[in-house]
Design an enzyme around this catalytic site. Structure first.
Site, PDB file in Angstrom:
ATOM      1  N   ASP A   1       0.867  -1.171   0.000  1.00 42.94           N
ATOM      2  CA  ASP A   1       0.000   0.000   0.000  1.00 42.94           C
ATOM      3  C   ASP A   1       0.913   1.232   0.000  1.00 42.94           C
ATOM      4  OD1 ASP A   1      -1.622   2.137   0.499  1.00 42.94           O
ATOM      5  OD2 ASP A   1      -2.596   1.275   2.271  1.00 42.94           O
TER       6      ASP A   1
ATOM      7  N   TYR B   1      -8.465  14.386 -10.148  1.00 36.05           N
ATOM      8  CA  TYR B   1      -7.517  13.622 -10.965  1.00 36.05           C
ATOM      9  C   TYR B   1      -6.580  14.564 -11.727  1.00 36.05           C
ATOM     10  CZ  TYR B   1      -5.753  10.394 -14.523  1.00 36.05           C
ATOM     11  OH  TYR B   1      -4.952   9.659 -15.345  1.00 36.05           O
TER      12      TYR B   1
ATOM     13  N   ASN C   1       3.687   4.775 -11.671  1.00 36.12           N
ATOM     14  CA  ASN C   1       2.517   4.520 -12.495  1.00 36.12           C
ATOM     15  C   ASN C   1       1.227   4.448 -11.691  1.00 36.12           C
ATOM     16  OD1 ASN C   1       0.898   3.325 -14.785  1.00 36.12           O
ATOM     17  ND2 ASN C   1       0.930   1.590 -13.360  1.00 36.12           N
TER      18      ASN C   1
END
Ligand code: ZN
Length: 626
Positions: A429, A523, A456
């Protein structure tokens, strides 16, 4: 009984040639083939009569010996026969096995080794003093065999090297090998030189020690002239061996059998003084090279085995697979040394004999068998969000270029994504600093450091306009897409700084950075902030020889997010067919995860060596971005 290309086996058979004439053929192991995995095609068929005739020559230089072996095979695609082909040819038995069994080399490398071997085997074994493998050894064995062999002879022991057994069929020869090695093991057991109890030791697995290991890797790579993998083995056996008070004596004698030298070098490095090791290696070369038959060029002077009281055993290799071979060999070597020590003392061959094998072109040829290594050989890459989509494709692209890859993901399936020496998949995590540090420690223990980082992992929550965007939602996106990447960059920086060819970071951004759309505020803002963070890092880390660049993909549909149903719904929403929707860009081309991954890998490679702080679209051309 044998490790990684050591040992060899043969059989003699009668075959008809193209003229219908019967010919005796020796099938002998091809050079560089491994007995663990060898198949029929790994055996070289050589004309036996010719080999027997060669054995009668007074001398035969190595290049001519290889020429004779290769030109007298009956299959053009056969491998180069073992350098022991002539020795196998002169032994008058249809089946021959040769190994470097631990028990045998433990005894022959001990004080009074020859006396012990004669005591164990009586007249069943011909005993051959050490001679370098090749033509001279074949000649010597032929001579000694003629004098010493009797009706009870079933094999021979080569001092400081290994054992041969023979038989009328494969089973008999193999059965004798097992029996004779068992006799040596029994001898060691009788002499309390087999099993040893190890006092419990504790190993540290701290991030601090991981930094030390990465520093060691940087020093070793500098000495080698190429990046290396350094695998740490901090098990009880290795640690307690490295901590022995007599380690500077017992671990500085030499290898258990000469062919190990091409993997391990003659001596391990004790501690972490790489320049001291290089100096003593150079002195070893300079003192022995003048005695060689022809002039030699010094190989790289970097150690392959490191024994350190804190790190334990560190195995150095050009690749993770090579480092694995080194570790295998040295784990056996430690047993052999301890057993010989228990018999009264470990006595390896003099440095001159080891030098001759290390610098023997026929041994070095084994290492060259692989051809040109791929571009990232010896380098380590870490990829986040690696279980699927672009991350998973990046793992493939980096592995294909020879990198060792550490793949992290929240999804446990990352752990079984790939097998093989070059891969380590860890569930992690990334919003937990503690979990990430633990992953980093494990990665460095396995591979030695970090050269490339691919950021990524990220989330893309469903469309939601600012006026109804919840604070928790905004913060969650920021925590994963921005905060976690900031923490990763900070934690990886000390390792990237030590990368032998310079550190490289690739940030997987988004088209939304240059061309945001409505409904993706969190985002777009997180990716834009990450982009800016990367640009600042490019400025701050340039002096550390770390490059950081961003890629901005768009409309990559072969990821877990895009099920066929979602794709169809989105296409319908825009009044397009799925095919039109997928290629809705200037070039009318579909952008796949693999396209992004290949560019990611290239950005870590030499093509982009002079580029940092850049961002590059990979989107088929987007009119708003252009
Ligand atoms: Zn051998």
């Amino acid at each position: 009984m044998v490790l990684h290309g050591g040992g060899n086996t043969s059989l003699k058979s009668i075959e008809k040639n193209i003229f219908g004439e019967e010919e005796e053929i020796l099938y002998v192991k091809g050079s560089g083939w491994d007995l663990e995995s060898i198949s029929v095609s790994g055996f070289a068929p050589v004309k036996l009569e010719h080999l027997k005739k060669l054995a009668k020559l007074p001398a035969l230089a190595d290049p001519e010996m290889v020429n004779q072996l290769v030109t007298h095979q009956t299959r053009f695609s056969a491998p180069v026969p073992s350098v022991e082909a002539i020795l196998h040819a002169i032994l008058p038995y249809p089946y021959v096995d040769h190994t470097h069994a631990d028990a045998i080399v433990s005894i022959t490398n001990a004080v009074n080794g020859e006396v012990r071997i004669r005591e164990i085997y009586g007249d069943t074994m011909v005993v051959i003093p050490y001679v370098m493998p090749g033509f001279d050894l074949a000649r010597l064995c032929a001579e000694r065999f003629a004098v010493e062999a009797g009706p009870n002879t079933i094999g021979m022991v080569l001092l400081n090297h290994g054992i041969f057994t023979f038989g009328q069929n494969a089973k008999e020869s193999y059965g004798r090998m097992i029996e004779q090695v068992q006799r040596a093991e029994d001898y060691l057991k009788r002499n309390n030189a087999w099993d040893f109890t190890v006092a419990p030791v504790t190993a540290s697995h701290s991030i601090g020690l991981a930094h030390e290991q990465a520093k060691l890797r940087a020093d070793v790579a500098k000495a080698a002239g190429f990046p290396v993998i350094i695998a740490r083995h901090a098990d009880e056996k290795s640690l307690s061996f490295a901590r022995r008070t007599d380690v500077s004596v017992i671990a500085q004698q030499g290898p258990a059998t000469p062919d190990h030298v091409i993997r391990t070098k003659r001596l391990p490095m004790l501690g972490r003084d790489v320049s001291g090791y290089v100096e003593s290696y150079r002195a070893y070369f300079q003192s022995l090279e003048p005695q060689a038959k022809e002039r030699k060029t010094m190989l790289d002077a970097a150690p392959r085995v490191v024994l350190d009281s804190e790190l334990g055993l560190c195995a150095v290799g050009k690749s993770a697979q090579d480092a694995g071979i080194v570790a295998d060999i040295y784990e056996h070597t430690m047993d052999i040394i301890l057993r010989a020590t228990a018999l009264g003392g470990y006595r390896a061959l003099p440095a001159k004999d080891i030098f001759d094998v290390e610098y023997w072109d026929l041994e070095q040829a084994k290492l060259r068998k692989g051809g040109n290594p791929p571009v990232f050989t010896g380098e380590v890459a870490l990829v986040t969000g690696a279980a699927s989509g672009i991350g998973r494709a990046c793992v493939e692209s980096l592995l294909a270029r020879g990198a060792a890859v550490v793949a992290l993901d929240l999804d446990a399936k990352v752990t079984t994504l790939k097998s093989g020496a070059n891969f380590l998949g860890l569930q992690c995590d990334l919003t937990s600093e503690e979990q990430f540090r633990q992953a980093l420690v494990r990665a460095v223990e396995k591979f030695g450091g970090l050269d490339m980082l691919v950021l990524n992992a990220g989330i893309f929550p469903g469309g939601c306009r600012i006026d109804s965007l919840k604070t928790e939602e905004w913060q969650k996106v920021m925590r994963i897409n921005l905060d976690a990447n900031f923490m990763l960059m900070r934690e990886c920086h000390p390792f990237l700084k030590l990368a032998p060819r310079g550190g490289r970071v690739v940030v997987i951004g988004s088209k939304n950075v240059p061309a945001p759309g409505p409904g993706a505020a969190a985002y777009s803002a997180s990716k834009a902030a990450l982009n800016q963070l990367a640009r600042v890092a490019a400025l701050e880390w340039g002096g550390d020889n770390i490059r950081i660049n961003s890629l901005h993909p768009n409309a990559v549909f072969d990821t877990g997010l895009w099920t066929p149903e979602v794709l169809a719904a989105r296409a319908k929403h825009y009044g397009m067919s799925v095919a039109e929707y997928k290629t809705n860009n200037v070039l009318k081309t579909e952008v796949s995860s693999r396209d992004v991954a290949e560019l990611t890998a290239e950005m870590c490679g030499p093509l982009f060596a002079k580029t940092t702080g850049a961002w590059l679209p990979v989107d088929g051309g987007n009119d708003r971005v252009i």
